[in-house]
Design an enzyme around this catalytic site. Structure first.
Site, PDB file in Angstrom:
ATOM      1  CD  GLU A 122      -2.991  -1.146   2.120  1.00 31.95           C
ATOM      2  OE1 GLU A 122      -2.913  -0.679   3.241  1.00 31.95           O
ATOM      3  OE2 GLU A 122      -3.967  -1.850   1.603  1.00 31.95           O
ATOM      4  CB  CYS A 136       2.696   7.867   2.828  1.00 35.21           C
ATOM      5  SG  CYS A 136       3.038   6.679   4.281  1.00 35.21           S
ATOM      6  CB  CYS A 143       6.223  -4.388   9.964  1.00 37.94           C
ATOM      7  SG  CYS A 143       7.546  -3.524  10.792  1.00 37.94           S
ATOM      8  CB  CYS A 147       4.009  -0.749  16.488  1.00 35.68           C
ATOM      9  SG  CYS A 147       5.976  -0.405  16.382  1.00 35.68           S
ATOM     10  N   GLY A 201       5.886  -1.377   6.856  1.00 35.80           N
ATOM     11  CA  GLY A 201       7.416  -1.653   7.059  1.00 35.80           C
ATOM     12  C   GLY A 201       8.092  -0.838   8.025  1.00 35.80           C
ATOM     13  CB  SER A 233       9.086   7.322   9.397  1.00 34.84           C
ATOM     14  OG  SER A 233       8.920   7.381  10.762  1.00 34.84           O
ATOM     15  CG  LEU A 259       9.443   9.360  21.689  1.00 36.56           C
ATOM     16  CD1 LEU A 259      10.678   8.704  21.931  1.00 36.56           C
ATOM     17  CD2 LEU A 259       9.590  10.754  22.111  1.00 36.56           C
ATOM     18  CG  ASN A 260       4.196   6.396  18.855  1.00 36.74           C
ATOM     19  OD1 ASN A 260       3.528   7.379  18.455  1.00 36.74           O
ATOM     20  ND2 ASN A 260       4.978   5.767  17.990  1.00 36.74           N
ATOM     21  CB  CYS A 377      -0.760   7.580  10.905  1.00 31.30           C
ATOM     22  SG  CYS A 377       0.978   7.771  11.057  1.00 31.30           S
TER      23      CYS A 377
HETATM   24  S1  SF4 Z   1       4.328   1.021  13.144  1.00 30.36           S
HETATM   25 FE1  SF4 Z   1       5.979   0.909  11.665  1.00 30.36          FE
HETATM   26  S2  SF4 Z   1       7.737  -0.370  12.650  1.00 30.36           S
HETATM   27 FE2  SF4 Z   1       5.715  -0.514  14.012  1.00 30.36          FE
HETATM   28  S3  SF4 Z   1       4.771  -2.310  13.234  1.00 30.36           S
HETATM   29 FE3  SF4 Z   1       3.812  -0.706  12.038  1.00 30.36          FE
HETATM   30  S4  SF4 Z   1       5.139  -0.517  10.018  1.00 30.36           S
HETATM   31 FE4  SF4 Z   1       6.232  -1.721  11.751  1.00 30.36          FE
END
Ligand code: SF4
Length: 385
Positions: A122, A136, A143, A147, A201, A233, A259-260, A377
């Site tokens: 995508e 983007c 990945c 996260c 990814g 990123s 960062l989050n 996002c």
């Molecule tokens: S936010 Fe980015 S690094 Fe984290 S799982 Fe999703 S694609 Fe992977």
């Protein structure tokens, strides 16, 4: 593994807490190399070896591929017939195919592209303030980093994208825009002015292909996108950030940090990579990345209801980032079925941003773009099946 995954983090001592997942598959490498994935230098070297061709031949072919977006060697009319015939036998010009294009009410478009073996990638086009578009792009299928807020993570880690698969996302998007303008009788075609490696990814986990794709996209004989308009990123893959710094990439393109969280306890939970490289280690690595003086390091901070949206979080964030020449992109969470989080109330978001601003920390409140088509996002790949 090493042939396609030339760079990977291998801990000296196996890490009991957290390890980067291996890809399920290697990058497909057919016998005929795809010329779209070679930098101009690599192309010149390959042509010298295969065809004993002079240097300018690489310039010609590179321009055909990355400016004119030629689909076949037959289109390259300034090459001799004999050279074209040899190239047909020895090289590939395979491309991604455009599967679907979804449009959001805010003008964002999500492209679903297919690789040669039918995997979905995508890529998202987002209207920006310059009356152009920011694209983007994805660097992996799935990945390896898990996260908790991210839909891509739910795919597992299928494989890294090859260089040509990264670069062709941009070429396909440009063609799509040109076709749309023609169909609609528009006087001009919207331009892709910025590229962000923030799709599916972790780009720094596919370092070699991402690095090569940057060389191709910025080459003046091709797409010629200015490096200052490209941002990579990362979720905090510290050895790769160190390599990014060593190779001076920070002077070419931007590095954004996802960062989050403001405490290790929360970040461990939200982004498991933090159990291997915690916030202090990550920020120490970012501090060492040489960057252009004109550029601020963007830190992404996804706000989640009762996870990281408190007044205390805002104050901790100020303390953590005070010494950086940076800005913070505050992104209220985009809910989706793969994540157990909620969006904070508008009042909470405004209070968080106000605290950062009062403390003099530059920040932008990013409104989710394309969330009605799952293109915002953290939402990519939710329906990539
Ligand atoms: S936010 Fe980015 S690094 Fe984290 S799982 Fe999703 S694609 Fe992977």
């Amino acid at each position: 593994v090493s042939r396609y995954h030339a760079w990977s983090y291998t801990p000296a001592v196996p890490d009991p807490v957290w390890q980067i997942r291996r890809p399920q598959r290697a990058i497909p490498r057919p016998a005929q190399p795809n010329l779209r994935g070679m930098t101009r230098e690599e192309l010149a070297e390959w042509l010298r070896r295969e065809l004993a061709a002079p240097r300018f031949r690489a310039d010609q072919i590179f321009t055909w591929l990355h400016q004119h977006r030629a689909d076949a060697f037959a289109e390259m009319t300034n090459l001799s017939k004999a050279d074209r015939a040899t190239l047909v036998e020895r090289a590939s010009l395979a491309r991604l195919t455009v599967d679907t294009v979804a449009r959001a009410s805010d003008g964002t478009r999500k492209l679903r592209l297919r690789t040669s073996e039918g995997e979905a990638i995508e890529s998202v086009l987002i209207p920006n303030d310059e009356r152009g578009l920011t694209q983007c792009i994805s660097s992996q299928i799935g990945c390896a980093l898990d996260c908790r807020f991210c839909a891509t993570a739910s795919l597992g880690f299928r494989r890294n994208l090859d260089t040509w698969e990264i670069v062709d996302q941009v070429a396909r998007a440009r063609e799509l825009l040109a076709d749309e303008s023609k169909r609609e009788g528009a006087q001009w075609t919207p331009r892709i002015t910025n590229i962000v490696y923030m799709g599916m990814g972790e780009p720094l986990h596919n370092f070699n292909q991402v690095r090569r794709s940057i060389s191709i996209l910025t080459d003046e004989a091709g797409e010629a996108i200015a490096g200052r308009r490209i941002t990579v990123s990362t979720s905090g893959l510290v050895p790769a950030i160190e390599r990014f710094a060593r190779e001076g990439l920070g002077l070419e393109v931007g590095l954004a940090i996802s960062l989050n969280a403001t405490t290790d306890a929360v970040r461990d939970e939200v982004m498991p990579i933090n159990r291997r490289w915690n916030i202090a280690t990550l920020l120490a690595a970012v501090r060492e990345v040489p960057t252009s003086r004109r550029r601020r390091v963007p830190f992404a901070f996804g706000l989640r209801h009762e996870v990281n949206d408190s007044e205390a979080d805002a104050h901790r964030l100020v303390r953590l980032l005070r010494e950086f020449r940076c800005h913070v992109n505050v992104i209220p969470f985009n809910p989706h079925p793969h994540a157990p989080y909620q969006r904070p109330s508008d009042r909470r978001v405004e209070a968080f941003v106000a605290t950062l601003r009062r403390a003099g920390l530059p920040c932008w409140l990013r409104t989710p773009r394309g969330d009605d088509i799952q293109a915002a996002c953290g939402q990519l790949a939710a329906d990539a099946g």
